[in-house]
Design an enzyme around this catalytic site. Structure first.
Site, PDB file in Angstrom:
ATOM      1  N   ASP A 145       0.842  -1.191   0.000  1.00  0.00           N
ATOM      2  CA  ASP A 145       0.000   0.000   0.000  1.00  0.00           C
ATOM      3  C   ASP A 145       0.880   1.245   0.000  1.00  0.00           C
ATOM      4  OD1 ASP A 145      -2.166  -1.676   0.191  1.00  0.00           O
ATOM      5  OD2 ASP A 145      -2.467  -1.355   2.339  1.00  0.00           O
ATOM      6  N   LYS A 146       0.344   2.322  -0.517  1.00  0.00           N
ATOM      7  CA  LYS A 146       1.088   3.580  -0.592  1.00  0.00           C
ATOM      8  C   LYS A 146       1.648   3.993   0.769  1.00  0.00           C
ATOM      9  CE  LYS A 146       0.562   8.465  -1.818  1.00  0.00           C
ATOM     10  NZ  LYS A 146      -0.348   9.508  -2.373  1.00  0.00           N
TER      11      LYS A 146
END
Length: 331
Positions: A145-146
C-alpha cells in the site's frame, strides 16, 4: 485478425479488473466489443467465464480470442512517465539487496508502487534507474500500500519474475509486518481467518468482512503476535499474512478491535491516539523470506521508517528485537 492467445497475468497486473487488463494490453479494443466477448464466453481466465469487473491474479492465464488487427497492432502498455535524475538517485539509495536476479528496496511510506488516476509519482515510473548492468528493466513482483513502508522485491528479468510469481502463488514465502495498534489484541497471539470482499471504485477501494451476498469474496488468513505493549492503549504487533489480499492486515487488525495507528481509512478517529505520536500509518513490511530464482531461500529485512522509529523511541520499544514471535507456531 490474430489467432487465439493464452497470456499469463504478470505480477504487476495482479488485482486489475479484466476490462482494465484488456485496456492495458489491447488499448485499441473497444469496450462494447470486449463486453460481447465476455458475454459469449470467448474470454476466459484459467478456463472459466468472467465479467468485466472480475479481478485477475498473477499466475493466472487469460484466453484472448481472435481480435481485429487494429486491436492487435495497438497492443502496448501505457507510456511510462520519465523520472527525474534526482528520483533515480533517491531510489538507488533505498536498495537493501541486489544480485543477478533480484533487487530489494525499502519502500518509504507515502510513495505509491504504481500509478493511478490521482498518482503522478510512483516507483514503477522510476525503475529505469535500477537497471544497473542488466539488459532488462526491473519488474514489480508484488505490491505494498502507498502508506505502508518496507521490503519490496523487484525481478531483474522476465524469467526471474515468473519464478518469483510462482513462489508467491504457492505461498513459498514468509512475510513479517510490524505495526503499532490502538489497543492490545486479545489473546496476545492467534490467527484471523476472515474472508474479505472489495467495494468502491478504483483508487478508492476498501475491503470489508465478506458476507453471503459478496460473490467475489476471497479467503484471507493472518497470524499475529503481540511483541510488546505500552500499557493497555498501544501495542507493537507482528503480523504474518498467509494470503495476500488488498488491505488484508489493516482490515484484520480492525476485526481484532485494534486498528493500526494512523490508519484513518479503516480505524477512523480511533486510529489517531494523539499526543506526540505521528498521524502517519504505523505499518511496516519488516522482513521477507522467499525462494530465490536460483533455488535458495533469501531473507531481507528493512529498518523502520523515521516516523515509526520516533514512536518506538517515545514508547521505549526496542527497534532491534530479533526474537521470532511465530517460532512456536511454525515449529
Amino acid at each position: 485478425m490474430s489467432g487465439v492467445q493464452i497470456i499469463d497475468v504478470e505480477p504487476g497486473e495482479d488485482g486489475l479488473r479484466v476490462d482494465r487488463w484488456f485496456k492495458g494490453r489491447f488499448p485499441g479494443l473497444g469496450h462494447g466489443r470486449l463486453e460481447k466477448l465476455l458475454r459469449t464466453g470467448q474470454v476466459r481466465v484459467d478456463g472459466g467465464r468472467v465479467k468485466a469487473s472480475t479481478r485477475v491474479e498473477q499466475g493466472q492465464t487469460v484466453r484472448v480470442p481472435p481480435l481485429p488487427e487494429d486491436s492487435w497492432a495497438a497492443q502496448s502498455r501505457p507510456k511510462r512517465q520519465s523520472s527525474a535524475p534526482q528520483d533515480g538517485a533517491f531510489l538507488r539509495d533505498l536498495v537493501l539487496h541486489r544480485d543477478d536476479d533480484v533487487i530489494v528496496i525499502n519502500k518509504p511510506a507515502g510513495l505509491a508502487v504504481q500509478g493511478g488516476s490521482r498518482t503522478d509519482k510512483h516507483i514503477d515510473a522510476m525503475l529505469d534507474s535500477l537497471t544497473f548492468d542488466a539488459p532488462e528493466r526491473p519488474r514489480l513482483v508484488h505490491r505494498l500500500d502507498k502508506d505502508t513502508s518496507g521490503v519490496l522485491m523487484l525481478a531483474r528479468s522476465r524469467d526471474a519474475a515468473a519464478k518469483i510469481g510462482r513462489a508467491l502463488k504457492r505461498h513459498d514465502t514468509r512475510k513479517i509486518y510490524w505495526a503499532l495498534t490502538k489497543g492490545v489484541p486479545r489473546p496476545h497471539q492467534g490467527t484471523i481467518n476472515l474472508a474479505l470482499a472489495k467495494a468502491g471504485s478504483e483508487g478508492r477501494e476498501r475491503v470489508h468482512a465478506a458476507n453471503e451476498e459478496d460473490m467475489d469474496s476471497k479467503e484471507a488468513i493472518t497470524h499475529y503476535a503481540v511483541v510488546s505493549q505500552a500499557g493497555q492503549k498501544l501495542a507493537w504487533v507482528a503480523f504474518k499474512p498467509v494470503t495476500g489480499r488488498t488491505h488484508q492486515i489493516r482490515a484484520h487488525a480492525v476485526a481484532l478491535g485494534t486498528p493500526i495507528v494512523g490508519d484513518g481509512k479503516y480505524g477512523g478517529a480511533e486510529a489517531h491516539p494523539g499526543g506526540e505520536i505521528p498521524r502517519r500509518m504505523h505499518l511496516h513490511a519488516r522482513e521477507l523470506t522467499l525462494r530465490h530464482p536460483k533455488g535458495h531461500m533469501l531473507t531481507v529485512s528493512a529498518p523502520l521508517p523515521e516516523h515509526m522509529q520516533s514512536t518506538w523511541s517515545l514508547l521505549g520499544l526496542s527497534q532491534t528485537d530479533d526474537e521470532d514471535p511465530f517460532a512456536e507456531l511454525e515449529g
